[in-house]
Design an enzyme around this catalytic site. Structure first.
Site, PDB file in Angstrom:
ATOM      1  CE  LYS A 125      15.197  15.208 -12.233  1.00 56.49           C
ATOM      2  NZ  LYS A 125      14.568  14.816 -13.822  1.00 56.49           N
ATOM      3  CG  HIS A 169      16.636   9.602 -22.601  1.00 57.20           C
ATOM      4  ND1 HIS A 169      15.720   8.936 -21.259  1.00 57.20           N
ATOM      5  CD2 HIS A 169      16.258  11.131 -22.162  1.00 57.20           C
ATOM      6  CE1 HIS A 169      15.206  10.075 -20.804  1.00 57.20           C
ATOM      7  NE2 HIS A 169      15.535  10.816 -21.152  1.00 57.20           N
TER       8      HIS A 169
END
Length: 166
Positions: free
Chosen positions: A42, A18
C-alpha cells in the site's frame, strides 16, 4: 480472564469511523490493541511513525486500548503472540465483507482459536474511508467531521508540505 482483541489496519489516517468501530469493540472486549499494519503493498500518505503518533493521540483517553505496529509477518501469528481471542474488523459495505470474510477464514485456518468479529460503524461513517479522506483533504476539502482534530492538523500539515514542493 481478560477478553482481548486486536484491531488491525493501515489507518492512513485513523478516521472517526475507525474510532467508532474501536468504541464498539470496547463494549465487547476488556482490552483492544490497535495494530498498525506496515503494508509494503500500500502506498501510504503517512509513515508508520506518523500513523502511530496519530492513533496514540486519538485513543489516549482509553485506559483499555494499546497501540502497536505489525512490521512483518502474519496477522494470525501476531494475534496468537498477543494472546488475542478475536480480530476486530470494521465493515461498511458488502464489498468490505467479501474481502474480510476470506481473510477471516484464512486466519481461522492459521490460528483456530481466534474469532474474527465484524462490526459495522455508525451509519454516518459508512461512506468514510481513509482513501477518500486523504484525497479530499489533499485537494483542500473539509474533512473535519470525519477525523479527530489532531489527525486533521496532520492532514493539513501534509497538504501544506506537498503544496510547498510543487
Amino acid at each position: 480472564m481478560t477478553r482481548k482483541a486486536i484491531y488491525p489496519g493501515t489507518f492512513d489516517p485513523f478516521t472517526n469511523g475507525h474510532l467508532d468501530v474501536l468504541e464498539r469493540a470496547l463494549n465487547i472486549f476488556d482490552h483492544v490493541e490497535v495494530v498498525l499494519a506496515e503494508n509494503s503493498q500500500k502506498q501510504t500518505l503517512f509513515s508508520v511513525d506518523e500513523r502511530l503518533e496519530m492513533v496514540h493521540e486519538v485513543v489516549r483517553e482509553f485506559s483499555n486500548v494499546s497501540v502497536d505496529v505489525l512490521h512483518a509477518g502474519l496477522l494470525a501469528d501476531y494475534a496468537r503472540q498477543a494472546g488475542a481471542s478475536a480480530i476486530v474488523r470494521g465493515v461498511r459495505q458488502v464489498k468490505d465483507f467479501e474481502y474480510e470474510f476470506q481473510m477471516s477464514l484464512l486466519n481461522r485456518h492459521l490460528y483456530p482459536e481466534v474469532t474474527t468479529v465484524f462490526l459495522m460503524p455508525n451509519v454516518k461513517y459508512t461512506y468514510v474511508a481513509s482513501t477518500i479522506i486523504r484525497e479530499v483533504s489533499m485537494l483542500g476539502g473539509d474533512v473535519s467531521k470525519f477525523v479527530h482534530p489532531f489527525v486533521l492538523d496532520k492532514l493539513n500539515a501534509k497538504r501544506a508540505e506537498r503544496e510547498g514542493q510543487s
